[in-house]
Write an enzyme that holds these catalytic residues in place. Structure first.
Site, short mmCIF file in Angstrom:
data_model
loop_
_atom_site.label_atom_id
_atom_site.label_comp_id
_atom_site.label_asym_id
_atom_site.label_seq_id
_atom_site.Cartn_x
_atom_site.Cartn_y
_atom_site.Cartn_z
N CYS A 15 0.01 5.41 0.86
CA CYS A 15 -1.03 6.29 1.40
C CYS A 15 -0.43 7.69 1.48
O CYS A 15 0.65 7.87 2.06
CB CYS A 15 -1.48 5.82 2.78
SG CYS A 15 -2.86 6.75 3.46
N ARG A 74 0.82 -1.21 0.00
CA ARG A 74 0.00 0.00 0.00
C ARG A 74 0.86 1.26 0.00
O ARG A 74 1.92 1.30 0.60
CB ARG A 74 -0.89 0.01 1.24
CG ARG A 74 -1.79 1.24 1.32
CD ARG A 74 -2.64 1.21 2.56
NE ARG A 74 -2.02 2.01 3.62
CZ ARG A 74 -2.64 2.36 4.74
NH1 ARG A 74 -3.88 1.96 4.98
NH2 ARG A 74 -2.02 3.07 5.64
#
Length: 122
Positions: free
Chosen positions: A102, A100
């Site tokens: 972010c 991920r």
């Protein structure tokens, strides 16, 4: 390539598709927290993160995949002060812990607090 189109996620608000299937992968466009049945945006980061996750799940399902097969997400927050609250909701959906990124952005479409895009295997 196959275009993904489902009434179970918000319609694209620009010249793009909700997602694409290519080879053995599903590419899910960024999903903002619009309720596809009402067109409304819930208030608060927790409710918006929940709706964004549901929208990602709907696009993945329409493409023949599911959230357990996600290998990478990119998450956008309008304010990093919402990071911890966003993570709590995100963790309930993405239990396989995909890779991920972010980041905080200046603003998101429709003034929402978060957006999630995903890549999954078929």
């Amino acid at each position: 390539m196959t275009v993904i189109s489902t009434a179970n996620a918000p319609a694209a608000i620009g010249p793009y598709s909700q997602g694409m299937v290519f080879g053995s992968a599903v590419y899910c466009s960024g999903q903002i927290p619009v309720d596809p049945s009402t067109g409304l945006i819930p208030e608060g980061i927790e409710a918006q993160a929940e709706q964004s996750c549901r929208n990602v799940e709907a696009v993945l399902a329409a493409g023949g995949s599911d959230i357990s097969k996600v290998v990478k997400t990119t998450c956008f927050l309008s304010d990093m002060a919402n990071f911890a609250a966003f993570n709590e909701v995100y963790a309930k959906h993405f239990i396989s812990k995909p890779a991920r990124s972010c980041c905080a952005v200046k603003e998101l479409p429709k003034g929402v607090l978060c957006e999630i895009e995903a890549i999954a295997e078929l």
